[in-house]
Design a protein around this motif. Structure first.
Motif, PDB file in Angstrom:
ATOM      1  N   ASP A 115      16.951  -1.953  11.322  1.00  0.00           N
ATOM      2  CA  ASP A 115      16.290  -1.128  10.313  1.00  0.00           C
ATOM      3  C   ASP A 115      14.804  -1.000  10.629  1.00  0.00           C
ATOM      4  N   GLU A 116      14.298   0.236  10.550  1.00  0.00           N
ATOM      5  CA  GLU A 116      12.869   0.483  10.696  1.00  0.00           C
ATOM      6  C   GLU A 116      12.383   1.182   9.436  1.00  0.00           C
ATOM      7  N   PHE A 117      11.449   0.550   8.762  1.00  0.00           N
ATOM      8  CA  PHE A 117      10.977   1.063   7.478  1.00  0.00           C
ATOM      9  C   PHE A 117       9.549   1.578   7.619  1.00  0.00           C
ATOM     10  N   ARG A 118       9.371   2.878   7.480  1.00  0.00           N
ATOM     11  CA  ARG A 118       8.027   3.473   7.511  1.00  0.00           C
ATOM     12  C   ARG A 118       7.467   3.619   6.103  1.00  0.00           C
ATOM     13  N   THR A 119       8.364   3.813   5.132  1.00  0.00           N
ATOM     14  CA  THR A 119       7.945   3.972   3.737  1.00  0.00           C
ATOM     15  C   THR A 119       8.760   3.027   2.869  1.00  0.00           C
ATOM     16  N   ILE A 120       8.077   2.174   2.109  1.00  0.00           N
ATOM     17  CA  ILE A 120       8.748   1.195   1.253  1.00  0.00           C
ATOM     18  C   ILE A 120       8.147   1.258  -0.144  1.00  0.00           C
ATOM     19  N   LEU A 121       9.003   1.166  -1.153  1.00  0.00           N
ATOM     20  CA  LEU A 121       8.585   1.082  -2.542  1.00  0.00           C
ATOM     21  C   LEU A 121       8.886  -0.312  -3.080  1.00  0.00           C
ATOM     22  N   ASP A 122       7.864  -0.971  -3.597  1.00  0.00           N
ATOM     23  CA  ASP A 122       8.018  -2.221  -4.346  1.00  0.00           C
ATOM     24  C   ASP A 122       7.812  -1.834  -5.809  1.00  0.00           C
ATOM     25  N   ILE A 134       6.117  -8.237   2.151  1.00  0.00           N
ATOM     26  CA  ILE A 134       6.575  -6.990   2.769  1.00  0.00           C
ATOM     27  C   ILE A 134       5.520  -6.464   3.733  1.00  0.00           C
ATOM     28  N   ALA A 135       4.249  -6.454   3.309  1.00  0.00           N
ATOM     29  CA  ALA A 135       3.175  -5.936   4.161  1.00  0.00           C
ATOM     30  C   ALA A 135       3.100  -6.694   5.476  1.00  0.00           C
ATOM     31  N   ALA A 136       3.301  -8.012   5.415  1.00  0.00           N
ATOM     32  CA  ALA A 136       3.289  -8.809   6.643  1.00  0.00           C
ATOM     33  C   ALA A 136       4.471  -8.435   7.532  1.00  0.00           C
ATOM     34  N   LYS A 137       5.639  -8.216   6.921  1.00  0.00           N
ATOM     35  CA  LYS A 137       6.811  -7.795   7.703  1.00  0.00           C
ATOM     36  C   LYS A 137       6.585  -6.426   8.338  1.00  0.00           C
ATOM     37  N   MET A 138       5.846  -5.561   7.647  1.00  0.00           N
ATOM     38  CA  MET A 138       5.537  -4.226   8.177  1.00  0.00           C
ATOM     39  C   MET A 138       4.378  -4.270   9.170  1.00  0.00           C
ATOM     40  N   ASN A 139       3.710  -5.433   9.270  1.00  0.00           N
ATOM     41  CA  ASN A 139       2.540  -5.580  10.132  1.00  0.00           C
ATOM     42  C   ASN A 139       1.462  -4.551   9.794  1.00  0.00           C
ATOM     43  N   ASN A 140       1.328  -4.272   8.490  1.00  0.00           N
ATOM     44  CA  ASN A 140       0.316  -3.341   7.992  1.00  0.00           C
ATOM     45  C   ASN A 140       0.521  -1.911   8.492  1.00  0.00           C
ATOM     46  N   GLU A 141       1.717  -1.566   8.932  1.00  0.00           N
ATOM     47  CA  GLU A 141       1.995  -0.218   9.403  1.00  0.00           C
ATOM     48  C   GLU A 141       2.821   0.531   8.356  1.00  0.00           C
ATOM     49  N   GLY A 142       2.932   1.862   8.516  1.00  0.00           N
ATOM     50  CA  GLY A 142       3.631   2.660   7.525  1.00  0.00           C
ATOM     51  C   GLY A 142       2.869   2.644   6.211  1.00  0.00           C
ATOM     52  N   VAL A 143       3.592   2.848   5.101  1.00  0.00           N
ATOM     53  CA  VAL A 143       2.953   2.790   3.788  1.00  0.00           C
ATOM     54  C   VAL A 143       3.843   2.024   2.821  1.00  0.00           C
ATOM     55  N   LEU A 144       3.217   1.187   2.027  1.00  0.00           N
ATOM     56  CA  LEU A 144       3.897   0.365   1.036  1.00  0.00           C
ATOM     57  C   LEU A 144       3.371   0.763  -0.338  1.00  0.00           C
ATOM     58  N   VAL A 145       4.221   1.422  -1.125  1.00  0.00           N
ATOM     59  CA  VAL A 145       3.852   1.792  -2.488  1.00  0.00           C
ATOM     60  C   VAL A 145       4.180   0.609  -3.396  1.00  0.00           C
ATOM     61  N   ALA A 146       3.145   0.030  -3.998  1.00  0.00           N
ATOM     62  CA  ALA A 146       3.301  -1.141  -4.862  1.00  0.00           C
ATOM     63  C   ALA A 146       3.029  -0.712  -6.304  1.00  0.00           C
ATOM     64  N   ASN A 147       4.065  -0.686  -7.102  1.00  0.00           N
ATOM     65  CA  ASN A 147       3.956  -0.218  -8.480  1.00  0.00           C
ATOM     66  C   ASN A 147       4.016  -1.392  -9.447  1.00  0.00           C
ATOM     67  N   VAL A 190      13.633   0.188  -0.684  1.00  0.00           N
ATOM     68  CA  VAL A 190      13.110  -0.077  -2.022  1.00  0.00           C
ATOM     69  C   VAL A 190      13.422  -1.524  -2.390  1.00  0.00           C
ATOM     70  N   LEU A 191      12.419  -2.215  -2.903  1.00  0.00           N
ATOM     71  CA  LEU A 191      12.635  -3.529  -3.512  1.00  0.00           C
ATOM     72  C   LEU A 191      12.427  -3.380  -5.005  1.00  0.00           C
ATOM     73  N   ILE A 192      13.429  -3.770  -5.782  1.00  0.00           N
ATOM     74  CA  ILE A 192      13.270  -3.793  -7.232  1.00  0.00           C
ATOM     75  C   ILE A 192      13.526  -5.209  -7.710  1.00  0.00           C
ATOM     76  N   ASP A 193      12.431  -5.947  -7.846  1.00  0.00           N
ATOM     77  CA  ASP A 193      12.479  -7.295  -8.414  1.00  0.00           C
ATOM     78  C   ASP A 193      12.303  -7.106  -9.917  1.00  0.00           C
ATOM     79  N   ALA A 194      13.405  -6.914 -10.597  1.00  0.00           N
ATOM     80  CA  ALA A 194      13.399  -6.335 -11.936  1.00  0.00           C
ATOM     81  C   ALA A 194      12.859  -7.285 -12.995  1.00  0.00           C
ATOM     82  N   PRO A 195      12.184  -6.746 -13.993  1.00  0.00           N
ATOM     83  CA  PRO A 195      11.843  -7.563 -15.166  1.00  0.00           C
ATOM     84  C   PRO A 195      13.120  -8.109 -15.780  1.00  0.00           C
ATOM     85  N   CYS A 196      13.085  -9.367 -16.216  1.00  0.00           N
ATOM     86  CA  CYS A 196      14.326 -10.018 -16.645  1.00  0.00           C
ATOM     87  C   CYS A 196      14.041 -11.073 -17.698  1.00  0.00           C
TER      88      CYS A 196
END
Length: 474
Positions: A115-122, A134-147, A190-196
């Motif tokens: 898997d190669e992830f250029r765009t990830i949503l947290d 996640i950013a470390a796994k991406m090595n600061n490449e691509g874009v990580l949307v952190a909401n 997409v990572l969804i660490d959901a409110p619980c």
């Protein structure tokens, strides 16, 4: 032992009913009342695991590997003088204090090397443990949307991103249910660490279940179903999603994932996590999810599911009203000028896969992969602010040093430990028998800790307010 840990009788009956064969409720209760082992994750954006392990050994810290995360360790350290969070290594961003089981979701997201992830949503990012992982796994490449839905928690999220040297992020502050309609089929992962309901967190918070009720669990479950649908719509066909919680009830875990499968029966594939690490079989469910009880691995209770999207979905329709985007992309001439001045001043090169954007006198560095989202969504903060322009050039900012410098640049000043303490407390410092002009990279040992500016023989402190500490320093 937390003998006063509150465990409602109805909750214990619920747990007993869903425990796998071979589990005993008395072991569960004993585990819930046992304090957590402290654990950390090495931030490989700043230091290698081997180099950190050597440094930990030199400090007398004992590290024990966490099976599901190559960068994760249980740690035994003397905190009588200063807590781990106030050590120089933590304040430099070399590690993140993170509960061991909460490292599982990101490990699951990246467990397939193909898997190669250029765009990830947290989708629910604060306080930032998984975002920085996640950013470390991406090595600061691509874009990580952190909401993050909570505006107050966005500040904490940003502080941790800043401390850990993340530069490929874009922060937003929305209810996660908006993404499916606003950014349909936009993300590779997409990572969804959901409110619980937080049933798995009683080992660090004995009062976590003070307000627990079955009704609350069912209410939260409905919100989680909405969020997982939104995340699925935001995922590209062929993309992968990890759904996780720090709770134990099947209503908030298995039932949420099965709801997604029932809603999109031909488009959802559950990816088994049985081979994520040695011993994962102890927590694997019939669908290949990880359902971790506190006694399973002597950590917090947790749930992790990995899901693949097999085809296109029809997202909900929305009306977008974004207003004018306040940034302007710099011309090639200005980008070259900024790059030249930055190298001339600090011997720092602009990274590839990044672009210069301008807002009035502010100069920002955005990840190039963010450009496709501009005009489609409103972010609260993007990339890093690197400078302010003025008539004589540029005034560089803190993150230029902490995200772009290696520490090997010639224009560096190494502080003593007392000077570094003052620095992290927001004070200016006066290195003995030294003076200079302009901005300079500040180091403690080999670690870059910020950017200062010479004013005679004084180094003016450029540490952002949110990173300043006031007591019990290293």
């Amino acid at each position: 032992m937390h003998q006063n840990t509150y465990l409602p009788e109805e909750f214990l009956r619920e747990m007993q009913a869903i425990m796998p064969s071979g589990y005993d409720i008395s072991d569960f209760v004993a585990a819930c009342r046992r304090p957590l082992r402290k654990s950390i994750r090495v931030n490989t954006l700043k230091i290698s695991v081997d180099a950190f392990s050597q440094r930990a050994s030199d400090k007398g810290w004992h590290l024990s590997p966490i099976p599901w995360c190559d960068e994760g360790f249980w740690i035994d350290a003397d905190e009588s003088i200063a807590p781990l969070g106030n050590t120089a290594e933590h304040m430099c961003g070399l590690f993140y204090i993170q509960e061991a089981s909460s490292m599982m979701p990101v490990s699951a997201l990246f467990n397939n090397l193909e898997d190669e992830f250029r765009t990830i949503l947290d989708m629910a990012a604060a306080p930032g443990s998984k975002t920085t992982q996640i950013a470390a796994k991406m090595n600061n490449e691509g874009v990580l949307v952190a909401n993050e839905f909570s505006s107050s928690r966005v500040k904490v999220l940003h502080a941790n991103i800043e401390r850990c040297g993340v530069r490929n992020s874009a922060l937003s502050n929305y209810d996660g249910r908006v993404f499916g309609g606003w950014l349909p089929e936009s993300f590779d992962a997409v990572l969804i660490d959901a409110p619980c309901s937080g049933e798995g967190t009683v080992r660090k918070d004995p009062d976590a279940l003070k307000n627990w009720s079955k009704e609350a669990v069912l209410t939260i479950s409905q919100t989680q179903k909405d969020l997982i649908e939104s995340a699925f719509h935001a995922l590209k066909p062929g993309g992968v999603m990890v759904y996780s919680t720090c709770t134990l009830s099947v209503e908030e875990n298995q039932h949420v994932c099965l709801h997604l499968k029932n809603t999109f029966p031909d488009l959802v594939s559950f990816e088994s996590l049985s081979s994520l690490f040695s011993g994962a079989d102890k927590a694997i469910t019939e669908h290949g999810f990880l359902h971790v009880f506190p006694e399973t691995y002597d950590c917090e209770g947790f749930f992790v599911a990995k899901i693949k999207k097999l085809g296109r979905t029809t997202p909900p329709s929305v009306k977008k009203r974004l207003g004018k985007f306040p940034f302007e992309k710099a011309s090639n001439k200005i980008k070259q000028e900024v790059a030249h001045k930055l190298y001339q001043s600090l011997s720092i090169e602009l990274p590839s896969q990044s672009d210069i954007w301008l807002r009035d006198k502010d100069v920002w560095l955005f990840p190039s992969a963010l450009e496709e989202f501009i005009g489609e969504f409103r972010f609260s903060r993007m990339g890093i602010k690197i400078a302010e322009s003025h008539k004589n050039g540029y005034r560089w900012h803190h993150q230029v040093a902490t995200t772009l410098a290696s520490g090997a640049e010639p224009n560096c000043i190494e502080l003593t430990i007392p000077e570094a303490r003052d620095w992290f407390m927001g004070r200016d410092v006066r290195p003995e028998n030294q003076s200079g002009k302009g901005e300079v990279i500040i180091k403690l040992g080999d670690d870059v800790i910020g950017l200062g500016k010479w004013v005679g023989n004084r180094l003016k402190n450029g540490l952002p307010r949110e990173l300043v500490r006031d007591k019990n320093l290293f």
